[in-house]
Design a protein around this motif. Structure first.
Motif, mmCIF file in Angstrom:
data_model
loop_
_atom_site.group_PDB
_atom_site.id
_atom_site.type_symbol
_atom_site.label_atom_id
_atom_site.label_comp_id
_atom_site.label_asym_id
_atom_site.label_seq_id
_atom_site.Cartn_x
_atom_site.Cartn_y
_atom_site.Cartn_z
ATOM 1 N N THR A 1 41.984 -18.008 4.228
ATOM 2 C CA THR A 1 43.379 -18.470 4.961
ATOM 3 C C THR A 1 43.797 -17.451 5.802
ATOM 4 O O THR A 1 43.539 -16.096 5.653
ATOM 5 C CB THR A 1 44.242 -18.791 3.892
ATOM 6 N N PRO A 2 44.587 -17.687 6.665
ATOM 7 C CA PRO A 2 45.289 -16.633 7.574
ATOM 8 C C PRO A 2 46.192 -15.767 6.836
ATOM 9 O O PRO A 2 47.059 -16.137 5.960
ATOM 10 C CB PRO A 2 46.127 -17.336 8.723
ATOM 11 N N LEU A 3 46.250 -14.455 7.093
ATOM 12 C CA LEU A 3 47.158 -13.419 6.757
ATOM 13 C C LEU A 3 48.877 -13.764 6.970
ATOM 14 O O LEU A 3 49.387 -13.739 6.112
ATOM 15 C CB LEU A 3 46.904 -11.966 7.029
ATOM 16 N N MET A 4 48.677 -14.355 8.183
ATOM 17 C CA MET A 4 50.168 -14.841 8.432
ATOM 18 C C MET A 4 50.644 -15.679 7.304
ATOM 19 O O MET A 4 51.742 -15.815 7.007
ATOM 20 C CB MET A 4 50.135 -15.538 9.783
ATOM 21 N N LEU A 5 49.940 -16.793 6.938
ATOM 22 C CA LEU A 5 50.129 -17.844 6.004
ATOM 23 C C LEU A 5 50.482 -17.027 4.727
ATOM 24 O O LEU A 5 51.415 -17.405 4.161
ATOM 25 C CB LEU A 5 49.000 -18.826 5.763
ATOM 26 N N GLN A 6 49.648 -16.231 4.243
ATOM 27 C CA GLN A 6 49.771 -15.619 3.184
ATOM 28 C C GLN A 6 50.970 -14.640 2.979
ATOM 29 O O GLN A 6 51.814 -14.607 1.986
ATOM 30 C CB GLN A 6 48.766 -14.547 2.823
ATOM 31 N N LEU A 7 51.508 -14.101 4.185
ATOM 32 C CA LEU A 7 52.820 -13.379 4.239
ATOM 33 C C LEU A 7 53.799 -14.193 4.108
ATOM 34 O O LEU A 7 54.856 -13.971 3.186
ATOM 35 C CB LEU A 7 53.170 -12.790 5.601
ATOM 36 N N LEU A 8 53.850 -15.583 4.447
ATOM 37 C CA LEU A 8 55.102 -16.571 4.411
ATOM 38 C C LEU A 8 55.152 -16.901 2.828
ATOM 39 O O LEU A 8 55.910 -17.028 2.315
ATOM 40 C CB LEU A 8 54.803 -17.736 5.194
ATOM 41 N N VAL A 9 53.821 -17.202 2.418
ATOM 42 C CA VAL A 9 53.724 -17.901 0.808
ATOM 43 C C VAL A 9 54.408 -16.950 0.060
ATOM 44 O O VAL A 9 54.868 -17.129 -0.794
ATOM 45 C CB VAL A 9 52.331 -18.305 0.687
ATOM 46 N N ILE A 10 53.868 -15.659 0.093
ATOM 47 C CA ILE A 10 54.293 -14.540 -0.644
ATOM 48 C C ILE A 10 55.993 -14.200 -0.752
ATOM 49 O O ILE A 10 56.558 -13.834 -1.670
ATOM 50 C CB ILE A 10 53.339 -13.229 -0.627
ATOM 51 N N TYR A 11 56.424 -14.269 0.818
ATOM 52 C CA TYR A 11 57.696 -14.005 0.764
ATOM 53 C C TYR A 11 58.617 -15.361 0.305
ATOM 54 O O TYR A 11 59.280 -14.880 -0.625
ATOM 55 C CB TYR A 11 57.929 -13.684 2.208
ATOM 56 N N TYR A 12 58.197 -16.468 0.731
ATOM 57 C CA TYR A 12 59.066 -17.396 0.446
ATOM 58 C C TYR A 12 58.818 -18.050 -0.866
ATOM 59 O O TYR A 12 59.578 -18.758 -1.710
ATOM 60 C CB TYR A 12 59.119 -18.474 1.545
ATOM 61 N N GLY A 13 57.466 -17.911 -1.389
ATOM 62 C CA GLY A 13 57.031 -18.798 -2.376
ATOM 63 C C GLY A 13 57.884 -18.632 -3.800
ATOM 64 O O GLY A 13 58.206 -19.559 -4.170
ATOM 65 N N PRO A 14 57.994 -17.244 -4.163
ATOM 66 C CA PRO A 14 58.546 -17.042 -5.442
ATOM 67 C C PRO A 14 60.264 -17.650 -5.425
ATOM 68 O O PRO A 14 60.795 -18.186 -6.288
ATOM 69 C CB PRO A 14 58.721 -15.325 -5.520
ATOM 70 N N GLY A 15 60.821 -17.496 -4.367
ATOM 71 C CA GLY A 15 62.290 -17.990 -4.241
ATOM 72 C C GLY A 15 62.304 -19.613 -4.379
ATOM 73 O O GLY A 15 63.230 -19.957 -5.094
ATOM 74 N N ILE A 16 61.316 -20.291 -3.766
ATOM 75 C CA ILE A 16 61.375 -21.678 -3.849
ATOM 76 C C ILE A 16 60.860 -22.123 -5.149
ATOM 77 O O ILE A 16 61.584 -23.061 -5.720
ATOM 78 C CB ILE A 16 60.380 -22.252 -2.783
ATOM 79 N N ILE A 17 59.949 -21.537 -5.902
ATOM 80 C CA ILE A 17 59.317 -21.953 -7.099
ATOM 81 C C ILE A 17 60.461 -21.427 -8.199
ATOM 82 O O ILE A 17 60.685 -22.192 -8.977
ATOM 83 C CB ILE A 17 58.031 -21.350 -7.581
ATOM 84 N N MET A 18 60.791 -20.388 -8.090
ATOM 85 C CA MET A 18 61.474 -19.683 -9.371
ATOM 86 C C MET A 18 63.114 -19.534 -9.119
ATOM 87 O O MET A 18 63.899 -19.256 -9.924
ATOM 88 C CB MET A 18 60.919 -18.342 -9.827
ATOM 89 N N LYS A 19 63.330 -20.076 -7.788
ATOM 90 C CA LYS A 19 64.784 -19.955 -7.531
ATOM 91 C C LYS A 19 65.310 -18.708 -7.835
ATOM 92 O O LYS A 19 66.609 -18.629 -7.992
ATOM 93 C CB LYS A 19 65.662 -21.081 -8.406
ATOM 94 N N SER A 20 64.411 -17.591 -7.569
ATOM 95 C CA SER A 20 65.182 -16.204 -7.483
ATOM 96 C C SER A 20 64.368 -15.482 -6.650
ATOM 97 O O SER A 20 63.259 -15.777 -6.316
ATOM 98 C CB SER A 20 64.983 -15.710 -8.963
ATOM 99 N N ASN A 21 65.077 -14.411 -5.876
ATOM 100 C CA ASN A 21 64.468 -13.681 -4.992
ATOM 101 C C ASN A 21 63.854 -12.542 -5.402
ATOM 102 O O ASN A 21 64.590 -11.323 -5.970
ATOM 103 C CB ASN A 21 65.714 -13.314 -3.896
#
Lengths: 218, 256
Positions: A59-79
């Motif tokens: 998968t693209p590194l660009m996608l991994q950056l987005l998932v890792i940055y936004y992912g936890p906030g969306i899933i766990m509702k915390s930054n």
């Protein structure tokens, strides 16, 4: 103007270099751990590790950056990354370390598996321990073989750091591009290329030196 | 007194029985040569003696010390295996020198590592011994060279010195000249013959029949994982009794 641009770009370049060095610092050793995992005899270790390598390299590194940055906030509702510039930088660093350690691990695996089995057997019949065989016999031969592919990967990393801008890490290209809006000039953007060229030139010289240092044996 | 006793040794890989039931003994100072066609189990036998393969069953005894007995179960520590393995030395077909070390360093590496674990060993003596061995191998002017700077024959002679540096009771050779040009074969065979003259106990797997005839005290002819015939060179090579031995040697002479 030229001075202002240079200083601003230097500031961005500092961020680029910071990301570059910290990524290497963590990814080079972590890659070795992952490579041992990908060669493990136990399937319970080997299969998940190989799966992770497949996902990260597939998968693209660009996608991994987005998932890792936004992912936890969306899933766990915390930054989890903390706020502001530092938080975004840490998220970018984590994404780069994961991505690059997977690539490095495959290079290490190729290097380790290319050592003839006779080298291990010669060490064994001479009464050496596994530990001694790895560190005294195999390691330097592996290093010699992986210097060219690793240096290739490291030079790619220099340029890949620019992807961090997708989560607003203010690296050099971001800074260069900002002059289009603020001053209506485009040359600072091209100027950033000079920084990349000089830096990768320096690295090329460095790796050439290392290769030469290791050319005393075959 | 027998220095080595091998009893009922068996080894299979998956469904193939490579060594079917091998027993033999040899005395101290003897040179034992193993001949036979490829796939007859010669190399596997040497690898079992050197703990590179684990036999499925059988007993290996050196100087009345049991090194391997399939009837005694229980795990053996890595350290014990290393100590047992040091009764044997092995010279490989493909030399397997360590490319990043000079000829001298190849010879001293293992003894120096062992010395680190046991106090009271004289470190300068290790290097002196290594220089002496390389000198005996006719390599006194090649000690500082790296393996890739040496000819195949020179590399194999370094490998022999490397094996001798650990003072094995029995030195094994696995087709030591098979990877060499014919003109380099002689220099390695001369060195081995020299060792035989100094009563080194040796087991040699080889396809060099006239060499085997000259150097051996005893010859084993292996066929399909068993010893088909054994005896002195005069018995096995000049006067073979077994049909397979006769056929093997005839093929050999035709090939010459």
């Amino acid at each position: 103007m030229a001075l202002t641009v240079t200083l601003t770009l230097l500031e961005g370049f500092l961020q680029t270099i910071r990301l570059f060095i910290l990524t290497l610092l963590f990814a080079l050793p972590l890659g070795l751990v992952i490579s041992f995992g990908s060669m493990a005899k136990a399937q319970a270790v080997r299969v998940p590790i190989r799966f992770m390598i497949w996902v990260i390299r597939g998968t693209p590194l660009m996608l991994q950056l987005l998932v890792i940055y936004y992912g936890p906030g969306i899933i766990m509702k915390s930054n989890v990354w903390g706020s502001g510039d530092t938080g975004r930088f840490i998220a970018a660093l984590v994404a780069f370390v994961i991505n690059y350690s997977c690539y490095f691990s495959e290079i290490y695996r190729g290097g380790i598996q290319s050592i003839p089995v006779g080298q291990y057997e010669a060490g064994q019949v001479l009464g050496m321990t596994k530990h001694q065989i790895f560190f005294k016999v195999v390691l330097l031969q592996v290093i010699k073989r992986i210097v060219p592919p690793i240096s290739n990967e490291i030079i790619t990393l220099v340029k890949d750091t620019s992807l961090a801008r997708v989560i607003a890490v203010y690296e050099i290209i971001w800074k260069g591009q900002s002059f289009i809006k603020s001053a209506g000039i485009i040359w600072p953007l091209f100027y950033t290329g000079v920084f990349y060229l000089l830096f990768s030139g320096l690295l090329t010289l460095l790796f050439g030196f290392v290769e030469k240092k290791l050319s005393y044996f075959r | 007194m027998a220095i080595l006793e091998v009893k009922n040794l068996k080894k299979s890989f998956d469904d193939t029985e490579v060594i079917r039931d091998i027993s033999f003994t040899m005395d101290e100072g003897e040179t034992l040569t193993i001949i036979g066609s490829s796939g007859s189990g010669k190399t596997t036998l040497l690898r079992c003696l050197n703990f590179l393969e684990r036999p499925d069953s059988g007993v290996i005894r050196v100087k009345d010390e049991v090194l391997f007995d399939s009837d005694i179960t229980g795990t053996v520590s890595e350290k014990d295996i290393r100590n047992r393995r040091l009764h044997f030395g092995l010279v490989f077909q493909s030399f397997n020198l360590f490319p990043q070390y000079t000829a001298l360093e190849n010879v001293t590496l293992a003894p120096l590592l062992l010395a680190k674990e046991n106090t009271g060993i004289d470190l300068p003596a290790i290097e002196e011994n290594a220089r002496g061995l390389l000198d005996d191998m006719g390599l006194s002017d090649r000690m500082g060279n790296y393996p890739h700077e040496l000819s195949g024959g020179q590399q194999q002679r370094v490998a022999i010195a490397r094996a001798l540096a650990l003072h094995p009771d029995i030195l094994c050779f696995d087709e030591p000249t098979s990877a060499l040009d014919p003109e380099l074969t002689g220099e390695v065979l001369r060195v081995i013959k020299d060792l035989a003259g100094h009563n080194m106990t040796m087991i040699i797997v080889t396809h060099e029949m006239s060499f085997a005839h000259d150097v051996s005290d005893k010859i084993l002819f292996m066929d399909k994982g068993v010893i088909a015939e054994e005896g002195t060179p005069e018995e096995v090579i000049d006067n073979p009794q077994n049909d397979r031995t006769i056929q093997f040697l005839a093929n050999y002479k035709n090939g010459m």
